[in-house]
Design a protein around this motif. Structure first.
Motif, short mmCIF file in Angstrom:
data_model
loop_
_atom_site.label_atom_id
_atom_site.label_comp_id
_atom_site.label_asym_id
_atom_site.label_seq_id
_atom_site.Cartn_x
_atom_site.Cartn_y
_atom_site.Cartn_z
N GLN A 24 0.85 -1.20 0.00
CA GLN A 24 0.00 0.00 0.00
C GLN A 24 0.88 1.25 0.00
O GLN A 24 1.95 1.25 0.60
N PRO A 25 0.46 2.34 -0.65
CA PRO A 25 -0.75 2.43 -1.46
C PRO A 25 -0.57 1.76 -2.82
O PRO A 25 0.51 1.85 -3.43
N VAL A 26 -1.61 1.09 -3.27
CA VAL A 26 -1.57 0.39 -4.55
C VAL A 26 -2.01 1.35 -5.65
O VAL A 26 -3.04 2.02 -5.53
N THR A 27 -1.21 1.44 -6.70
CA THR A 27 -1.56 2.28 -7.85
C THR A 27 -1.82 1.40 -9.05
O THR A 27 -0.90 0.81 -9.62
N PRO A 28 -3.08 1.24 -9.45
CA PRO A 28 -3.40 0.39 -10.60
C PRO A 28 -2.84 0.98 -11.90
O PRO A 28 -2.87 2.19 -12.11
N VAL A 29 -2.33 0.12 -12.74
CA VAL A 29 -1.84 0.51 -14.06
C VAL A 29 -2.68 -0.24 -15.10
O VAL A 29 -2.72 -1.47 -15.10
N ALA A 30 -3.38 0.51 -15.94
CA ALA A 30 -4.25 -0.12 -16.95
C ALA A 30 -3.42 -0.58 -18.13
O ALA A 30 -2.57 0.15 -18.64
N THR A 31 -3.67 -1.79 -18.58
CA THR A 31 -3.08 -2.25 -19.83
C THR A 31 -4.19 -2.42 -20.85
O THR A 31 -5.37 -2.31 -20.53
N SER A 32 -3.82 -2.67 -22.09
CA SER A 32 -4.80 -2.64 -23.16
C SER A 32 -4.40 -3.60 -24.28
O SER A 32 -3.67 -4.56 -24.05
N ALA A 33 -4.88 -3.33 -25.47
CA ALA A 33 -4.51 -4.08 -26.67
C ALA A 33 -4.34 -3.08 -27.81
O ALA A 33 -5.22 -2.25 -28.04
N GLY A 34 -3.21 -3.15 -28.48
CA GLY A 34 -2.96 -2.25 -29.59
C GLY A 34 -3.66 -2.71 -30.85
O GLY A 34 -3.87 -3.90 -31.07
N MET A 35 -4.05 -1.74 -31.69
CA MET A 35 -4.68 -2.03 -32.98
C MET A 35 -4.29 -0.95 -33.98
O MET A 35 -3.82 0.11 -33.59
N ARG A 36 -4.49 -1.23 -35.24
CA ARG A 36 -4.15 -0.25 -36.27
C ARG A 36 -5.02 0.99 -36.17
O ARG A 36 -6.20 0.89 -35.82
N LYS A 37 -4.45 2.13 -36.49
CA LYS A 37 -5.25 3.34 -36.64
C LYS A 37 -6.04 3.24 -37.94
O LYS A 37 -5.50 2.83 -38.97
N GLU A 38 -7.30 3.60 -37.89
CA GLU A 38 -8.11 3.63 -39.11
C GLU A 38 -9.25 4.61 -38.94
O GLU A 38 -9.65 4.92 -37.81
N ASP A 39 -9.75 5.10 -40.06
CA ASP A 39 -10.82 6.09 -40.04
C ASP A 39 -12.11 5.53 -39.47
O ASP A 39 -12.83 6.20 -38.76
N ASN A 40 -12.40 4.29 -39.82
CA ASN A 40 -13.64 3.64 -39.38
C ASN A 40 -13.46 3.13 -37.95
O ASN A 40 -12.60 2.30 -37.69
N PRO A 41 -14.26 3.63 -36.99
CA PRO A 41 -14.07 3.24 -35.59
C PRO A 41 -14.76 1.94 -35.19
O PRO A 41 -14.78 1.58 -34.01
N ALA A 42 -15.32 1.20 -36.14
CA ALA A 42 -16.13 0.02 -35.82
C ALA A 42 -15.36 -1.00 -34.99
O ALA A 42 -15.88 -1.49 -33.98
N PHE A 43 -14.14 -1.33 -35.39
CA PHE A 43 -13.38 -2.36 -34.67
C PHE A 43 -12.98 -1.86 -33.29
O PHE A 43 -13.12 -2.58 -32.29
#
Length: 277
Positions: free
Chosen positions: A214-233
């Motif tokens: 303590q104190p615990v500081t959460p670190v968010a991780t994610s997933a990378g993807m290509r940049k593109e105009d269409n935000p659907a994915f």
């Protein structure tokens, strides 16, 4: 203005307008391509507990692979692991060699090159490998004169620990294995890493215990993807991440992986920050 001149201007205007349309405007989105090909390609690299390749079967497992399978099942497509490295993951995304790279932290530098969903994949935190009989519960407890703390040289962990600890003696090692070997040899009293990596090291070492000081500081991780105009994915992945996190799937997959390695996951901090004590 005569008719010929007027027609020339109209045609020229249309031609210029066509030139200003981005070349990728008519390209199908990543989501469309995945559905059309029937395959979701994810980057994989040797990094437990996220990715592990069985040397006998050459099958990939791990939390990142399992999360990818969840998304592939949702789309009704095949999951295809594509070997890469952390250093090459961004380039692989840009070159359309993979569609997602799981457990890629969304740093400002990476955001310039690739995209990330709005919802986090899961969280981890700085953890400490300490002696089994240690009573330490806070960073202050560990920051004592005479306490020897091991970190990996040049990492964000090294930077954070150096900023936090003013009294302990900090020893720096070239990689995780060396730092943990020093702990086993009693050349350091504590090893600080992001906690999932510590859990894997603990699984191999069978010495000490993993805590989240303590104190615990959460670190968010994610997933990378290509940049593109269409935000659907991007939007779809973000929705899936939010739903999977809400029902605790990251923790379930993490605990299942630990169990597969012969480790009892009870008492081990998971990947859902709200469950941390």
């Amino acid at each position: 203005m005569n008719t010929t001149r007027r027609n020339f201007m109209v045609v020229t205007g249309l031609s210029l307008a066509a030139l200003t349309v981005p070349a990728f405007a008519d390209d199908p989105s990543t989501l469309d391509k995945i559905k059309a090909s029937g395959k979701l390609r994810i980057g994989v690299t040797s990094a437990e507990p996220w990715f592990f390749k069985d040397p006998m079967t050459e099958k990939w497992t791990g939390v990142g692979v399992a999360m990818g399978q969840k998304l592939a099942d949702k789309l009704g497509v095949e999951l295809v692991p594509v070997e890469t490295t952390w250093a090459n993951a961004v380039a692989a995304l840009q070159a359309d060699q993979i569609d997602l790279m799981f457990v890629l932290d969304p740093t400002e530098e990476r955001r310039k090159a690739v995209d990330f969903p709005e919802a986090p994949l899961f969280y981890y935190a700085l953890g400490a490998l300490v002696a089994e009989d240690s009573d330490a519960k806070t960073w202050e407890d560990l920051d004592k004169a005479g306490t020897r703390v091991g970190v990996v040289l040049g990492t964000s962990v090294d930077k954070n620990v150096t900023a936090m600890m003013k009294n302990a003696e900090i020893s720096r090692f070239s990689n995780n294995d060396e730092a943990v070997a020093a702990f086993a040899a009693k050349r350091v009293d504590v090893v600080v890493l992001f906690h999932p990596a510590l859990v894997v090291q603990y699984a191999r070492l069978k010495l000490g215990k993993v805590i989240l000081p303590q104190p615990v500081t959460p670190v968010a991780t994610s997933a990378g993807m290509r940049k593109e105009d269409n935000p659907a994915f991007k939007n779809w992945v973000s929705e899936q991440f939010a739903e999977l996190y809400k029902v605790g799937v990251p923790d379930e997959l993490f605990k299942a992986y630990m169990t597969s390695k012969g480790i009892d996951p009870s008492g081990i901090p998971g990947l859902v920050k709200e469950a941390w004590n």
